[in-house]
Design a protein around this motif. Structure first.
Motif, PDB file in Angstrom:
ATOM      1  N   ILE A 165       0.863  -1.180   0.000  1.00 14.22           N
ATOM      2  CA  ILE A 165       0.000   0.000   0.000  1.00 14.22           C
ATOM      3  C   ILE A 165       0.902   1.232   0.000  1.00 14.22           C
ATOM      4  N   VAL A 166       0.630   2.139  -0.926  1.00 11.20           N
ATOM      5  CA  VAL A 166       1.479   3.326  -1.066  1.00 11.20           C
ATOM      6  C   VAL A 166       0.664   4.581  -0.776  1.00 11.20           C
ATOM      7  N   VAL A 167       1.135   5.365   0.161  1.00 13.90           N
ATOM      8  CA  VAL A 167       0.500   6.632   0.508  1.00 13.90           C
ATOM      9  C   VAL A 167       1.076   7.693  -0.429  1.00 13.90           C
ATOM     10  N   VAL A 198       5.731   5.153   0.293  1.00 19.29           N
ATOM     11  CA  VAL A 198       5.382   6.561   0.142  1.00 19.29           C
ATOM     12  C   VAL A 198       5.752   7.033  -1.256  1.00 19.29           C
ATOM     13  N   HIS A 199       4.906   7.892  -1.786  1.00 18.16           N
ATOM     14  CA  HIS A 199       5.081   8.456  -3.123  1.00 18.16           C
ATOM     15  C   HIS A 199       4.813   9.948  -2.988  1.00 18.16           C
ATOM     16  N   CYS A 200       5.891  10.752  -2.936  1.00 19.82           N
ATOM     17  CA  CYS A 200       5.751  12.164  -2.596  1.00 19.82           C
ATOM     18  C   CYS A 200       6.078  13.055  -3.783  1.00 19.82           C
ATOM     19  N   HIS A 201       5.167  13.966  -4.076  1.00 17.24           N
ATOM     20  CA  HIS A 201       5.384  14.918  -5.159  1.00 17.24           C
ATOM     21  C   HIS A 201       6.054  16.185  -4.635  1.00 17.24           C
ATOM     22  N   THR A 211       9.243  12.308   2.163  1.00 14.12           N
ATOM     23  CA  THR A 211       9.696  10.916   2.055  1.00 14.12           C
ATOM     24  C   THR A 211      10.410  10.488   3.318  1.00 14.12           C
ATOM     25  N   ILE A 212      11.282  11.336   3.819  1.00 13.19           N
ATOM     26  CA  ILE A 212      11.999  11.043   5.066  1.00 13.19           C
ATOM     27  C   ILE A 212      11.008  10.866   6.207  1.00 13.19           C
TER      28      ILE A 212
END
Length: 384
Positions: A165-167, A198-201, A211-212
Protein backbone atom coordinates in the motif's frame (compact mmCIF):
# COMPACT_ATOMS: atom_id res chain seq x y z
CA UNK A 1 14.12 0.90 2.93
CA UNK A 2 13.32 -0.47 -0.49
CA UNK A 3 13.84 1.79 -3.49
CA UNK A 4 10.99 1.79 -6.00
CA UNK A 5 12.42 3.52 -9.08
CA UNK A 6 9.70 5.09 -11.21
CA UNK A 7 11.64 7.31 -13.65
CA UNK A 8 10.65 5.12 -16.60
CA UNK A 9 6.95 5.45 -15.82
CA UNK A 10 6.01 8.33 -13.54
CA UNK A 11 9.11 10.35 -14.37
CA UNK A 12 8.29 10.08 -18.06
CA UNK A 13 4.97 11.81 -17.43
CA UNK A 14 6.92 15.06 -17.31
CA UNK A 15 6.15 17.27 -20.28
CA UNK A 16 8.61 16.81 -23.17
CA UNK A 17 10.33 13.84 -21.48
CA UNK A 18 10.18 10.63 -23.49
CA UNK A 19 12.10 7.37 -23.75
CA UNK A 20 12.15 4.91 -26.60
CA UNK A 21 11.51 1.28 -25.72
CA UNK A 22 15.19 0.48 -26.29
CA UNK A 23 16.26 3.33 -24.00
CA UNK A 24 13.94 2.05 -21.28
CA UNK A 25 15.62 -1.34 -21.47
CA UNK A 26 19.08 0.20 -21.23
CA UNK A 27 18.13 2.43 -18.30
CA UNK A 28 16.49 -0.49 -16.50
CA UNK A 29 19.71 -2.48 -16.78
CA UNK A 30 21.56 0.41 -15.13
CA UNK A 31 18.94 0.72 -12.38
CA UNK A 32 19.35 -2.98 -11.65
CA UNK A 33 23.13 -2.57 -11.45
CA UNK A 34 22.64 0.44 -9.17
CA UNK A 35 20.73 -1.85 -6.83
CA UNK A 36 17.17 -0.55 -6.77
CA UNK A 37 14.63 -3.05 -5.45
CA UNK A 38 11.76 -2.41 -7.86
CA UNK A 39 11.61 -0.80 -11.30
CA UNK A 40 8.33 0.76 -12.37
CA UNK A 41 8.36 -0.65 -15.89
CA UNK A 42 5.46 1.35 -17.30
CA UNK A 43 1.79 1.43 -18.17
CA UNK A 44 1.40 -1.28 -20.84
CA UNK A 45 -2.23 -0.47 -21.61
CA UNK A 46 -1.42 3.16 -22.45
CA UNK A 47 0.15 2.60 -25.88
CA UNK A 48 2.10 0.22 -28.06
CA UNK A 49 5.29 2.12 -27.16
CA UNK A 50 4.62 1.64 -23.44
CA UNK A 51 3.93 -2.06 -23.95
CA UNK A 52 7.11 -2.47 -25.98
CA UNK A 53 9.03 -0.61 -23.29
CA UNK A 54 7.90 -3.04 -20.61
CA UNK A 55 9.00 -5.96 -22.77
CA UNK A 56 12.43 -4.43 -23.34
CA UNK A 57 12.80 -3.94 -19.58
CA UNK A 58 11.92 -7.59 -19.00
CA UNK A 59 14.54 -8.64 -21.55
CA UNK A 60 17.30 -6.39 -20.19
CA UNK A 61 16.95 -7.23 -16.49
CA UNK A 62 17.55 -10.45 -14.57
CA UNK A 63 16.47 -10.32 -10.94
CA UNK A 64 15.11 -6.88 -10.02
CA UNK A 65 11.38 -6.85 -9.37
CA UNK A 66 9.24 -5.17 -12.01
CA UNK A 67 6.00 -3.30 -11.43
CA UNK A 68 3.48 -2.10 -13.99
CA UNK A 69 0.65 0.35 -13.58
CA UNK A 70 -2.90 -0.39 -14.71
CA UNK A 71 -6.29 1.20 -14.65
CA UNK A 72 -8.82 -0.61 -12.43
CA UNK A 73 -10.05 -2.64 -15.40
CA UNK A 74 -9.79 -6.40 -15.83
CA UNK A 75 -8.53 -6.18 -19.42
CA UNK A 76 -5.71 -3.89 -18.27
CA UNK A 77 -4.71 -6.41 -15.62
CA UNK A 78 -4.64 -9.22 -18.18
CA UNK A 79 -2.58 -7.08 -20.57
CA UNK A 80 -0.15 -6.21 -17.77
CA UNK A 81 0.38 -9.89 -17.03
CA UNK A 82 1.08 -10.58 -20.71
CA UNK A 83 3.53 -7.68 -20.90
CA UNK A 84 5.55 -9.18 -18.04
CA UNK A 85 5.73 -12.63 -19.60
CA UNK A 86 9.08 -14.14 -18.70
CA UNK A 87 9.28 -12.21 -15.45
CA UNK A 88 6.16 -13.50 -13.70
CA UNK A 89 8.16 -14.62 -10.66
CA UNK A 90 9.37 -11.05 -10.07
CA UNK A 91 6.39 -9.01 -11.20
CA UNK A 92 3.97 -6.69 -9.44
CA UNK A 93 0.85 -4.84 -10.47
CA UNK A 94 0.17 -1.34 -9.15
CA UNK A 95 -3.25 0.25 -9.40
CA UNK A 96 -5.90 2.37 -7.70
CA UNK A 97 -9.56 3.25 -7.98
CA UNK A 98 -11.08 6.66 -8.35
CA UNK A 99 -11.38 8.43 -4.97
CA UNK A 100 -15.16 8.54 -4.99
CA UNK A 101 -14.99 9.66 -1.36
CA UNK A 102 -13.66 13.04 -2.52
CA UNK A 103 -16.69 13.72 -4.69
CA UNK A 104 -19.22 14.30 -1.90
CA UNK A 105 -18.35 16.62 0.95
CA UNK A 106 -20.80 15.57 3.63
CA UNK A 107 -23.93 13.73 4.69
CA UNK A 108 -25.46 10.65 3.11
CA UNK A 109 -23.71 11.33 -0.18
CA UNK A 110 -20.31 11.26 1.49
CA UNK A 111 -21.04 7.99 3.27
CA UNK A 112 -22.17 6.39 0.03
CA UNK A 113 -19.11 7.68 -1.82
CA UNK A 114 -16.78 6.26 0.82
CA UNK A 115 -18.54 2.92 0.74
CA UNK A 116 -18.26 2.91 -3.06
CA UNK A 117 -14.51 3.62 -2.84
CA UNK A 118 -13.96 0.69 -0.51
CA UNK A 119 -16.15 -1.69 -2.52
CA UNK A 120 -14.47 -0.84 -5.81
CA UNK A 121 -11.02 -1.05 -4.24
CA UNK A 122 -11.55 -4.42 -2.58
CA UNK A 123 -12.94 -5.96 -5.77
CA UNK A 124 -9.95 -4.61 -7.65
CA UNK A 125 -7.49 -6.18 -5.21
CA UNK A 126 -9.27 -9.52 -5.39
CA UNK A 127 -9.12 -9.54 -9.19
CA UNK A 128 -5.48 -8.43 -9.26
CA UNK A 129 -4.40 -11.18 -6.85
CA UNK A 130 -5.74 -13.81 -9.23
CA UNK A 131 -3.02 -12.82 -11.69
CA UNK A 132 -0.20 -11.38 -9.55
CA UNK A 133 1.50 -12.45 -6.33
CA UNK A 134 2.37 -8.84 -5.51
CA UNK A 135 -0.37 -6.22 -5.73
CA UNK A 136 0.24 -2.57 -4.93
CA UNK A 137 -2.61 -0.20 -4.09
CA UNK A 138 -2.10 3.55 -4.37
CA UNK A 139 -3.89 5.76 -1.88
CA UNK A 140 -3.94 8.76 -4.21
CA UNK A 141 -4.42 12.36 -3.04
CA UNK A 142 -3.83 11.07 0.47
CA UNK A 143 -3.18 14.48 2.01
CA UNK A 144 -6.62 15.76 0.99
CA UNK A 145 -8.72 12.92 2.38
CA UNK A 146 -10.25 12.02 5.73
CA UNK A 147 -7.69 10.16 7.85
CA UNK A 148 -10.18 7.88 9.59
CA UNK A 149 -11.61 6.86 6.25
CA UNK A 150 -8.15 6.22 4.79
CA UNK A 151 -7.20 3.88 7.62
CA UNK A 152 -10.42 1.95 7.03
CA UNK A 153 -9.79 1.87 3.26
CA UNK A 154 -6.22 0.62 3.67
CA UNK A 155 -7.23 -2.09 6.13
CA UNK A 156 -9.95 -3.21 3.70
CA UNK A 157 -7.68 -3.45 0.64
CA UNK A 158 -5.08 -5.31 2.71
CA UNK A 159 -7.69 -7.85 3.75
CA UNK A 160 -8.79 -8.14 0.10
CA UNK A 161 -5.31 -9.08 -1.09
CA UNK A 162 -3.08 -6.02 -1.42
CA UNK A 163 0.51 -6.84 -0.51
CA UNK A 164 1.78 -3.25 -0.84
CA UNK A 165 0.00 0.00 0.00
CA UNK A 166 1.48 3.33 -1.07
CA UNK A 167 0.50 6.63 0.51
CA UNK A 168 0.69 9.16 -2.33
CA UNK A 169 0.87 12.91 -1.70
CA UNK A 170 -0.34 13.37 -5.26
CA UNK A 171 -1.07 17.09 -5.04
CA UNK A 172 1.68 18.17 -2.64
CA UNK A 173 -0.88 19.12 -0.01
CA UNK A 174 0.99 17.87 3.06
CA UNK A 175 4.07 18.92 4.97
CA UNK A 176 6.41 16.54 6.83
CA UNK A 177 4.74 16.51 10.25
CA UNK A 178 1.24 15.86 8.92
CA UNK A 179 2.46 13.39 6.30
CA UNK A 180 4.40 11.44 8.91
CA UNK A 181 1.34 11.37 11.16
CA UNK A 182 -0.81 10.08 8.30
CA UNK A 183 1.66 7.31 7.47
CA UNK A 184 1.85 6.37 11.15
CA UNK A 185 -1.93 6.12 11.43
CA UNK A 186 -2.21 3.97 8.31
CA UNK A 187 0.67 1.76 9.44
CA UNK A 188 -1.10 1.09 12.72
CA UNK A 189 -4.23 -0.08 10.87
CA UNK A 190 -2.38 -2.67 8.74
CA UNK A 191 -1.24 -6.24 9.37
CA UNK A 192 2.54 -6.40 9.91
CA UNK A 193 3.20 -8.27 6.67
CA UNK A 194 1.85 -5.45 4.47
CA UNK A 195 4.57 -3.29 2.89
CA UNK A 196 3.77 0.40 3.26
CA UNK A 197 5.32 2.82 0.78
CA UNK A 198 5.38 6.56 0.14
CA UNK A 199 5.08 8.46 -3.12
CA UNK A 200 5.75 12.16 -2.60
CA UNK A 201 5.38 14.92 -5.16
CA UNK A 202 7.50 18.05 -5.21
CA UNK A 203 5.24 20.94 -6.15
CA UNK A 204 6.28 22.83 -3.02
CA UNK A 205 9.78 21.37 -2.81
CA UNK A 206 8.92 19.03 0.08
CA UNK A 207 9.20 15.63 -1.59
CA UNK A 208 12.47 14.70 0.12
CA UNK A 209 11.33 15.92 3.53
CA UNK A 210 8.00 14.12 3.20
CA UNK A 211 9.70 10.92 2.06
CA UNK A 212 12.00 11.04 5.07
CA UNK A 213 9.04 11.69 7.37
CA UNK A 214 7.19 8.74 5.84
CA UNK A 215 10.10 6.33 6.33
CA UNK A 216 10.60 7.52 9.90
CA UNK A 217 6.88 6.94 10.50
CA UNK A 218 7.05 3.31 9.46
CA UNK A 219 6.96 3.13 5.66
CA UNK A 220 9.57 0.79 4.19
CA UNK A 221 9.39 1.65 0.48
CA UNK A 222 10.30 4.99 -1.13
CA UNK A 223 9.21 5.85 -4.68
CA UNK A 224 11.72 8.04 -6.51
CA UNK A 225 12.77 9.42 -9.89
CA UNK A 226 16.01 10.85 -11.23
CA UNK A 227 16.25 14.58 -10.63
CA UNK A 228 12.68 15.05 -9.33
CA UNK A 229 11.32 14.27 -12.80
CA UNK A 230 7.59 13.76 -13.20
CA UNK A 231 4.43 15.68 -13.91
CA UNK A 232 4.00 19.10 -12.34
CA UNK A 233 6.57 19.50 -9.59
CA UNK A 234 7.83 15.97 -10.08
CA UNK A 235 8.65 13.29 -7.52
CA UNK A 236 11.14 12.69 -4.74
CA UNK A 237 14.63 12.56 -6.26
CA UNK A 238 16.48 9.24 -6.33
CA UNK A 239 19.84 10.91 -5.76
CA UNK A 240 18.60 13.03 -2.85
CA UNK A 241 16.97 10.12 -1.03
CA UNK A 242 20.14 8.01 -1.41
CA UNK A 243 22.40 10.88 -0.35
CA UNK A 244 20.28 11.50 2.74
CA UNK A 245 20.35 7.81 3.61
CA UNK A 246 24.13 7.70 3.18
CA UNK A 247 25.00 10.94 4.98
CA UNK A 248 22.39 11.75 7.62
CA UNK A 249 20.93 8.29 8.24
CA UNK A 250 23.92 6.01 7.74
CA UNK A 251 23.42 4.51 11.20
CA UNK A 252 19.63 4.33 10.96
CA UNK A 253 18.45 0.85 9.90
CA UNK A 254 15.21 2.33 8.56
CA UNK A 255 17.16 3.92 5.70
CA UNK A 256 19.49 1.01 4.91
CA UNK A 257 19.29 0.06 1.23
CA UNK A 258 21.03 -2.03 -1.43
CA UNK A 259 22.03 0.78 -3.78
CA UNK A 260 25.60 1.45 -4.84
CA UNK A 261 25.35 5.20 -4.46
CA UNK A 262 28.68 5.80 -6.20
CA UNK A 263 26.90 4.82 -9.45
CA UNK A 264 24.41 7.69 -9.25
CA UNK A 265 26.42 10.05 -11.47
CA UNK A 266 26.75 7.35 -14.14
CA UNK A 267 23.01 6.68 -14.08
CA UNK A 268 22.20 10.40 -14.30
CA UNK A 269 24.61 10.83 -17.23
CA UNK A 270 22.89 7.94 -19.04
CA UNK A 271 19.50 9.52 -18.36
CA UNK A 272 20.65 12.83 -19.84
CA UNK A 273 22.12 11.06 -22.87
CA UNK A 274 18.83 9.24 -23.48
CA UNK A 275 16.48 12.17 -23.02
CA UNK A 276 18.51 15.25 -23.85
CA UNK A 277 17.10 16.79 -20.68
CA UNK A 278 19.23 19.45 -18.98
CA UNK A 279 18.95 20.07 -15.26
CA UNK A 280 19.52 23.44 -13.66
CA UNK A 281 23.32 23.76 -13.41
CA UNK A 282 23.17 24.20 -9.63
CA UNK A 283 20.53 21.52 -9.00
CA UNK A 284 21.51 19.73 -5.79
CA UNK A 285 23.90 16.83 -6.30
CA UNK A 286 23.49 16.40 -10.07
CA UNK A 287 23.74 19.91 -11.59
CA UNK A 288 26.88 20.63 -13.60
CA UNK A 289 28.16 23.19 -11.08
CA UNK A 290 26.64 21.78 -7.89
CA UNK A 291 30.15 20.91 -6.65
CA UNK A 292 32.01 23.72 -8.41
CA UNK A 293 33.26 26.28 -5.88
CA UNK A 294 34.20 29.87 -6.78
CA UNK A 295 33.55 31.92 -3.65
CA UNK A 296 36.44 32.68 -1.36
CA UNK A 297 34.49 31.95 1.81
CA UNK A 298 33.89 28.35 0.70
CA UNK A 299 37.33 27.87 -0.80
CA UNK A 300 38.88 28.90 2.53
CA UNK A 301 36.94 26.50 4.79
CA UNK A 302 39.56 24.52 6.76
CA UNK A 303 40.01 20.88 5.77
CA UNK A 304 39.24 19.63 9.28
CA UNK A 305 35.78 21.18 8.92
CA UNK A 306 35.28 20.09 5.32
CA UNK A 307 35.87 16.45 6.24
CA UNK A 308 32.48 16.55 7.97
CA UNK A 309 30.71 17.69 4.80
CA UNK A 310 28.96 15.44 2.30
CA UNK A 311 31.57 14.00 -0.06
CA UNK A 312 30.47 14.15 -3.71
CA UNK A 313 32.49 11.00 -4.40
CA UNK A 314 29.69 9.21 -2.56
CA UNK A 315 27.51 9.64 -5.67
CA UNK A 316 30.31 9.49 -8.23
CA UNK A 317 31.00 13.25 -8.41
CA UNK A 318 33.91 15.38 -7.17
CA UNK A 319 34.45 18.88 -5.86
CA UNK A 320 36.16 21.32 -8.19
CA UNK A 321 37.42 24.86 -7.72
CA UNK A 322 37.12 27.63 -10.28
CA UNK A 323 38.79 30.99 -9.88
CA UNK A 324 36.81 34.16 -10.50
CA UNK A 325 35.68 37.51 -9.12
CA UNK A 326 34.33 35.90 -5.94
CA UNK A 327 37.47 33.94 -5.08
CA UNK A 328 39.92 34.75 -2.31
CA UNK A 329 43.66 34.33 -2.06
CA UNK A 330 43.28 30.95 -0.29
CA UNK A 331 41.35 29.51 -3.23
CA UNK A 332 43.79 30.96 -5.75
CA UNK A 333 46.78 29.44 -3.94
CA UNK A 334 45.01 26.08 -3.57
CA UNK A 335 44.22 25.97 -7.28
CA UNK A 336 47.84 26.80 -8.12
CA UNK A 337 48.92 24.01 -5.78
CA UNK A 338 46.77 21.59 -7.76
CA UNK A 339 48.44 22.86 -10.93
CA UNK A 340 51.90 22.39 -9.33
CA UNK A 341 52.47 26.10 -9.82
CA UNK A 342 52.21 27.59 -6.34
CA UNK A 343 54.49 30.62 -6.32
CA UNK A 344 56.80 31.03 -3.34
CA UNK A 345 57.98 34.26 -1.73
CA UNK A 346 55.92 36.53 -3.92
CA UNK A 347 53.58 39.39 -3.22
CA UNK A 348 50.29 37.60 -2.64
CA UNK A 349 48.40 40.88 -2.69
CA UNK A 350 49.73 41.58 -6.18
CA UNK A 351 48.84 38.02 -7.25
CA UNK A 352 45.30 38.58 -6.02
CA UNK A 353 45.03 41.95 -7.77
CA UNK A 354 46.21 40.55 -11.09
CA UNK A 355 43.82 37.62 -10.89
CA UNK A 356 40.91 39.96 -10.08
CA UNK A 357 41.89 42.21 -12.99
CA UNK A 358 41.89 39.19 -15.31
CA UNK A 359 38.44 38.21 -14.01
CA UNK A 360 36.83 41.55 -14.84
CA UNK A 361 36.05 40.69 -18.46
CA UNK A 362 34.53 37.21 -18.18
CA UNK A 363 33.96 36.71 -14.46
CA UNK A 364 36.24 33.69 -14.22
CA UNK A 365 39.91 33.02 -14.85
CA UNK A 366 40.76 29.81 -16.79
CA UNK A 367 43.60 27.70 -15.41
CA UNK A 368 45.76 28.61 -18.40
CA UNK A 369 45.50 32.34 -17.61
CA UNK A 370 45.95 31.72 -13.89
CA UNK A 371 49.15 29.83 -14.65
CA UNK A 372 50.45 32.64 -16.82
CA UNK A 373 49.91 35.16 -14.02
CA UNK A 374 51.66 32.95 -11.48
CA UNK A 375 54.60 32.25 -13.78
CA UNK A 376 55.09 35.94 -14.49
CA UNK A 377 55.40 36.61 -10.77
CA UNK A 378 57.63 33.60 -10.22
CA UNK A 379 59.95 34.94 -12.89
CA UNK A 380 61.04 37.53 -10.35
CA UNK A 381 59.45 40.70 -11.60
CA UNK A 382 57.49 41.23 -8.39
CA UNK A 383 59.37 39.25 -5.73
CA UNK A 384 58.91 40.61 -2.22
Amino acid sequence: MEIFETTLRDGEQQAHLHFTAVQKGAMAALFEELGVDVIDAGFPAASAVDLDGVRHIVDRTDAVRLSVLTRPIKKDIIRAKAALQGATHRSRIATATRPFDMMSASGIGAAQARRKTIEKSTRLMQEARIHFREVQYYVICAGSRDVAFLTNLCASVAEAGATHIVVADTLSTTEPDSFGALVRDIKAALPPDIVLGVHCHNQLGLSLANTIAGIEAGATQAEVTIGNTGDGGGNAALEQVLAYANYFAAADPRFANRCQTEMVAEVVDAFIACTGMQFSPNKPLIGDISFLIETGIHQAIPSDIMRHAFHPETIGRRTEITIGRHSGISGILEQLDKMNLRPRNINQQLLYQRVMHAAQKTGTVPNRKLGQIAKSLMAGADVE
